[in-house]
Scaffold this active site. Structure first.
Site, short mmCIF file in Angstrom:
data_model
loop_
_atom_site.label_atom_id
_atom_site.label_comp_id
_atom_site.label_asym_id
_atom_site.label_seq_id
_atom_site.Cartn_x
_atom_site.Cartn_y
_atom_site.Cartn_z
N GLU A 59 0.83 -1.20 0.00
CA GLU A 59 0.00 0.00 0.00
C GLU A 59 0.86 1.25 0.00
O GLU A 59 0.59 2.21 -0.74
CB GLU A 59 -0.92 0.00 1.23
CG GLU A 59 -1.90 -1.15 1.27
CD GLU A 59 -1.40 -2.32 2.10
OE1 GLU A 59 -2.20 -2.91 2.83
OE2 GLU A 59 -0.19 -2.64 1.99
N SER A 167 13.55 -45.57 -4.69
CA SER A 167 14.24 -44.29 -4.77
C SER A 167 15.72 -44.46 -5.08
O SER A 167 16.43 -43.48 -5.29
CB SER A 167 14.09 -43.52 -3.45
OG SER A 167 14.70 -44.22 -2.39
N TRP A 176 20.45 -40.97 -12.41
CA TRP A 176 19.25 -40.16 -12.16
C TRP A 176 18.01 -41.02 -12.43
O TRP A 176 17.95 -41.67 -13.47
CB TRP A 176 19.23 -38.94 -13.05
CG TRP A 176 20.35 -38.01 -12.79
CD1 TRP A 176 21.48 -37.84 -13.52
CD2 TRP A 176 20.44 -37.07 -11.70
NE1 TRP A 176 22.28 -36.87 -12.97
CE2 TRP A 176 21.66 -36.38 -11.85
CE3 TRP A 176 19.64 -36.75 -10.62
CZ2 TRP A 176 22.07 -35.40 -10.96
CZ3 TRP A 176 20.05 -35.77 -9.75
CH2 TRP A 176 21.25 -35.10 -9.92
N GLU A 273 13.77 -33.09 1.27
CA GLU A 273 14.30 -33.98 0.24
C GLU A 273 15.08 -35.12 0.87
O GLU A 273 15.86 -35.79 0.20
CB GLU A 273 15.19 -33.21 -0.75
CG GLU A 273 14.41 -32.43 -1.77
CD GLU A 273 15.24 -32.06 -3.00
OE1 GLU A 273 16.29 -32.70 -3.23
OE2 GLU A 273 14.84 -31.12 -3.71
N ALA A 281 9.95 -40.14 9.32
CA ALA A 281 9.88 -39.40 10.58
C ALA A 281 8.86 -38.28 10.50
O ALA A 281 8.04 -38.08 11.42
CB ALA A 281 11.26 -38.84 10.93
#
Length: 343
Positions: A59, A167, A176, A273, A281
């Protein structure tokens, strides 16, 4: 001007204010706010946005541009004008002093220490209307509002996995799983967070730098705070300890302790990540709000799972998420889902 014409103009100018708000830093301790000011004839005479903690509020930024032309006009603000004195004076006071006849805002301020600007302006005789495009404004500051209302950052767990939920391969390799386009998307989203976290296991095994990099390899202008969670020591040569961005090593395994420290620092969005143990957890403690999963069209058959034991023993106990977006990125699929259904 008819009421329908006025309404259409109000919507258009609030959308303009929302566009200005997006120019502010997404990971700043303060919310992103935009403001458009018109004169008494409805012509835009001032625009502004908040550029980060310690700078002028939207503002005040817009009023500086509008000057005397603001008198008798209307201010369109994406967040209810603040009513408290912090590093800057209350925006409600600034709007009243500028002679605004009308103030239209989108989202009510969820911060009890700053709210009340609308009532203050009304008490001073200013016409105030709230709630215009409130959902869009709220989405813009979702994580900031979450910190204000819950006392902890919004937690996003990012994972990259194969179609069979791995993973990493059996030998531990994980670079990758996803393609280049997905990895670039991860860096873009990292840059919008106040902090990024991994466990000491990931820090020691993968030696990540944990920066947010653009496709050409250069760093995004704003880097998240790098957080390593765990009790083991890190070598002085660890890339996460370089000078590319600040780093915290929090010697704890308790996610609540981590979130409390980040909240104290004003971080309102944490990007997790970490590996499967850190993910478990946070999930087991009920401290994950959103999951961003990059799923590659790949099978490994064996290898590390995306998350370890969550104490779930039957399908009826499965943690079922609420998808908000599914996007094909290169050859991979990005699934964004909230843990709790959003209202």
């Amino acid at each position: 001007m008819t009421s329908s014409e006025q309404q259409a103009m109000d919507v258009a100018l609030m959308r303009r204010a929302l566009g200005l708000a997006t120019r502010g830093p997404a990971a700043d301790a303060n919310p992103r706010v935009g403001c458009v000011i018109t004169d008494r004839l409805g012509q835009v005479v001032g625009e502004g946005w908040h550029r980060g903690a310690g700078t002028a509020h939207a503002e005040v930024d817009a009023l500086a541009q509008a000057g005397e032309a603001a008198r008798g006009g209307t201010a369109y603000v994406t967040l209810e004008p603040c009513n408290h004195t912090g590093r800057t004076q209350p925006c409600s006071t600034a709007l009243y002093a500028a002679g605004l006849a009308r103030v239209v805002y989108a989202q009510s301020d969820p911060n009890p220490h700053a709210a009340g600007g609308a009532d203050s302006l009304r008490a001073d005789g200013v016409a105030v209307e709230g709630g215009l495009l409130a959902d869009e404004a709220s989405a813009l500051n979702r994580s900031w509002a979450h910190l204000v209302t819950t006392g902890r950052p919004w937690v996003t767990w990012k994972l990259a996995a194969t179609l069979d939920g791995r993973s990493a391969a059996a030998d531990g390799t994980s670079q990758w799983i996803t393609g280049e386009a997905a990895r670039a998307d991860v860096h873009r989203l990292r840059s919008q967070c106040g902090a990024i976290l991994v466990g000491t296991g990931t820090a020691l095994i993968d030696d990540p730098q944990l920066t947010a990099r653009q496709p050409d390899g250069s760093l995004y202008p704003q880097q998240p705070l790098r957080v390593v969670m765990g009790e083991r020591d890190l070598p002085a040569t660890a890339r996460v300890l370089d000078d590319a961005a600040p780093t915290w090593h929090l010697r704890t395994r308790d996610p609540k302790t981590v979130l409390a420290a980040l909240a104290e620092a004003g971080v309102h969005r944490l990007w997790v990540e970490g590996g499967p143990t850190v993910a478990a957890a946070f999930l087991s403690a009920g401290l994950v709000d959103e999951v961003v999963a990059y799923v590659a069209p790949v099978f490994l058959g064996r290898g590390r799972p995306a998350v370890t034991d969550l104490g779930i023993t039957t399908i009826d106990e499965a943690l079922r998420l609420h998808p908000t977006d599914i996007t094909l990125i290169g050859r991979d699929v990005r699934i964004t889902a909230t843990v709790r259904e959003e209202p």
